[in-house]
Design a protein around this motif. Structure first.
Motif, mmCIF file in Angstrom:
data_model
loop_
_atom_site.group_PDB
_atom_site.id
_atom_site.type_symbol
_atom_site.label_atom_id
_atom_site.label_comp_id
_atom_site.label_asym_id
_atom_site.label_seq_id
_atom_site.Cartn_x
_atom_site.Cartn_y
_atom_site.Cartn_z
ATOM 1 N N ALA A 14 0.793 -1.368 -0.016
ATOM 2 C CA ALA A 14 0.131 -0.060 0.157
ATOM 3 C C ALA A 14 0.709 1.192 -0.027
ATOM 4 C CB ALA A 14 -0.943 0.007 1.094
ATOM 5 N N GLY A 15 0.544 1.982 -0.691
ATOM 6 C CA GLY A 15 1.299 3.465 -0.967
ATOM 7 C C GLY A 15 2.377 3.430 -2.242
ATOM 8 N N GLY A 16 2.337 2.175 -2.650
ATOM 9 C CA GLY A 16 3.410 1.876 -3.802
ATOM 10 C C GLY A 16 2.760 2.310 -5.114
ATOM 11 N N SER A 17 3.733 1.972 -6.104
ATOM 12 C CA SER A 17 3.113 2.283 -7.481
ATOM 13 C C SER A 17 3.571 1.252 -8.513
ATOM 14 C CB SER A 17 4.158 3.441 -8.097
ATOM 15 O OG SER A 17 3.645 4.654 -7.010
ATOM 16 N N LEU A 18 2.587 1.195 -9.505
ATOM 17 C CA LEU A 18 2.880 0.304 -10.624
ATOM 18 C C LEU A 18 2.414 1.005 -11.891
ATOM 19 C CD1 LEU A 18 0.966 -3.183 -9.392
ATOM 20 C CD2 LEU A 18 3.469 -2.958 -9.867
ATOM 21 N N ARG A 19 3.202 0.648 -13.170
ATOM 22 C CA ARG A 19 2.620 0.895 -14.341
ATOM 23 C C ARG A 19 2.266 -0.190 -15.045
ATOM 24 N NH1 ARG A 19 5.784 4.136 -19.070
ATOM 25 N NH2 ARG A 19 6.857 2.310 -19.548
ATOM 26 N N LEU A 20 1.073 -0.196 -15.551
ATOM 27 C CA LEU A 20 0.448 -1.059 -16.480
ATOM 28 C C LEU A 20 0.672 -0.752 -17.747
ATOM 29 C CD1 LEU A 20 -2.721 -2.274 -14.753
ATOM 30 C CD2 LEU A 20 -0.557 -2.773 -14.327
ATOM 31 N N THR A 21 0.961 -1.590 -18.866
ATOM 32 C CA THR A 21 0.849 -1.562 -20.262
ATOM 33 C C THR A 21 0.099 -2.210 -20.922
ATOM 34 O OG1 THR A 21 3.576 -0.986 -19.888
ATOM 35 C CG2 THR A 21 2.736 -1.581 -22.101
ATOM 36 N N CYS A 22 -0.436 -1.620 -22.211
ATOM 37 C CA CYS A 22 -1.316 -2.304 -22.945
ATOM 38 C C CYS A 22 -0.893 -2.326 -24.363
ATOM 39 C CB CYS A 22 -2.702 -2.147 -22.900
ATOM 40 S SG CYS A 22 -3.882 -2.766 -24.144
ATOM 41 N N ALA A 23 -0.326 -3.146 -24.880
ATOM 42 C CA ALA A 23 0.271 -2.934 -26.271
ATOM 43 C C ALA A 23 -0.806 -3.938 -27.172
ATOM 44 C CB ALA A 23 1.535 -4.025 -26.342
ATOM 45 N N ALA A 24 -1.030 -2.905 -28.168
ATOM 46 C CA ALA A 24 -2.186 -3.354 -29.187
ATOM 47 C C ALA A 24 -1.653 -3.663 -30.494
ATOM 48 C CB ALA A 24 -3.138 -2.022 -29.149
ATOM 49 N N SER A 25 -2.256 -4.478 -31.185
ATOM 50 C CA SER A 25 -1.725 -4.937 -32.634
ATOM 51 C C SER A 25 -2.568 -5.534 -33.330
ATOM 52 C CB SER A 25 -0.499 -5.888 -32.405
ATOM 53 O OG SER A 25 -1.038 -7.218 -31.848
ATOM 54 N N GLY A 26 -2.603 -5.315 -34.630
ATOM 55 C CA GLY A 26 -3.637 -5.906 -35.555
ATOM 56 C C GLY A 26 -4.266 -4.932 -36.472
ATOM 57 N N ARG A 27 -4.060 -3.694 -36.088
ATOM 58 C CA ARG A 27 -4.702 -2.585 -37.273
ATOM 59 C C ARG A 27 -4.071 -1.287 -36.758
ATOM 60 N NH1 ARG A 27 -10.738 -3.401 -36.625
ATOM 61 N NH2 ARG A 27 -9.958 -5.635 -37.188
ATOM 62 N N THR A 28 -4.351 -0.301 -37.408
ATOM 63 C CA THR A 28 -4.071 1.172 -36.860
ATOM 64 C C THR A 28 -4.989 1.616 -36.133
ATOM 65 O OG1 THR A 28 -3.187 1.445 -39.256
ATOM 66 C CG2 THR A 28 -3.578 3.288 -37.862
ATOM 67 N N PHE A 29 -4.608 2.279 -34.899
ATOM 68 C CA PHE A 29 -5.349 2.399 -34.026
ATOM 69 C C PHE A 29 -5.517 4.184 -33.470
ATOM 70 C CE2 PHE A 29 -6.165 -1.632 -32.054
ATOM 71 C CZ PHE A 29 -5.097 -2.514 -32.572
ATOM 72 N N SER A 30 -4.951 4.686 -34.743
ATOM 73 C CA SER A 30 -5.096 6.107 -34.306
ATOM 74 C C SER A 30 -6.621 6.781 -34.202
ATOM 75 C CB SER A 30 -4.514 6.892 -35.623
ATOM 76 O OG SER A 30 -5.202 6.581 -36.622
ATOM 77 N N ASN A 31 -7.722 6.122 -34.470
ATOM 78 C CA ASN A 31 -8.870 6.502 -34.249
ATOM 79 C C ASN A 31 -9.541 5.596 -33.415
ATOM 80 O OD1 ASN A 31 -9.178 4.186 -36.058
ATOM 81 N ND2 ASN A 31 -10.959 4.735 -37.060
ATOM 82 N N TYR A 32 -8.661 5.254 -32.420
ATOM 83 C CA TYR A 32 -9.515 4.303 -31.419
ATOM 84 C C TYR A 32 -9.449 4.884 -30.047
ATOM 85 C CZ TYR A 32 -10.029 -0.118 -33.817
ATOM 86 O OH TYR A 32 -10.250 -1.076 -34.561
ATOM 87 N N ALA A 33 -10.291 4.444 -29.031
ATOM 88 C CA ALA A 33 -10.208 4.870 -27.619
ATOM 89 C C ALA A 33 -9.838 3.459 -27.274
ATOM 90 C CB ALA A 33 -11.547 5.285 -27.295
ATOM 91 N N MET A 34 -9.102 3.751 -25.997
ATOM 92 C CA MET A 34 -8.651 2.672 -25.229
ATOM 93 C C MET A 34 -8.878 2.909 -23.813
ATOM 94 S SD MET A 34 -5.253 1.294 -27.395
ATOM 95 C CE MET A 34 -5.014 -0.150 -26.389
ATOM 96 N N ALA A 35 -9.081 1.953 -22.942
ATOM 97 C CA ALA A 35 -9.438 1.974 -21.648
ATOM 98 C C ALA A 35 -9.062 0.874 -20.721
ATOM 99 C CB ALA A 35 -10.797 2.143 -21.538
#
Length: 125
Positions: A14-35
């Protein structure tokens, strides 16, 4: 075939930090929303944060405001979730989701078409 792969989960005090990563592939994502969504044991899935990849608009759940930051790297088709000051109640499986950007709300899971397999975040006290 769209593929979302999460990483970065783990066990943190508790009190610590983490960074999650989501790597997307398969198409161009410039017009996408990610959550990011999460599901804690015995609870429903809940929204955490979202970002639109073309203009960088963000939205956060109240539970993460001031502690979580969502960001993007379009060149890498990658989205990050920086989580600081983690609490025990943040313990959950965190899922990455993607959809074509449209007028539908960013914080509703059923509007997302693609999901990752999830990464476990456990916050110990």
């Amino acid at each position: 075939q769209v593929r979302l792969v999460e990483s970065g989960g783990g066990l943190v005090q508790a009190g610590g930090s983490l960074r999650l990563t989501c790597a997307a592939s398969g198409r161009t994502f410039s017009n996408y929303a990610m959550a990011w969504f999460r599901r804690a044991p015995g609870k429903d899935r809940e929204f955490v944060a979202a970002i639109t990849l073309n203009d960088g608009d963000t939205e956060y759940a109240d539970s993460g405001k001031g502690r979580f930051t969502i960001s993007k790297d379009i060149a890498k088709s990658t989205v990050y979730l920086e989580m600081n000051n983690l609490k025990a109640e943040d313990t959950a499986v965190y899922y990455c989701a993607a959809k074509i950007k449209n007028l539908r709300a960013l914080n509703i899971g059923r509007f997302y078409n693609y999901w990752g397999q999830g990464t476990q975040v456990t916050v110990s006290t």
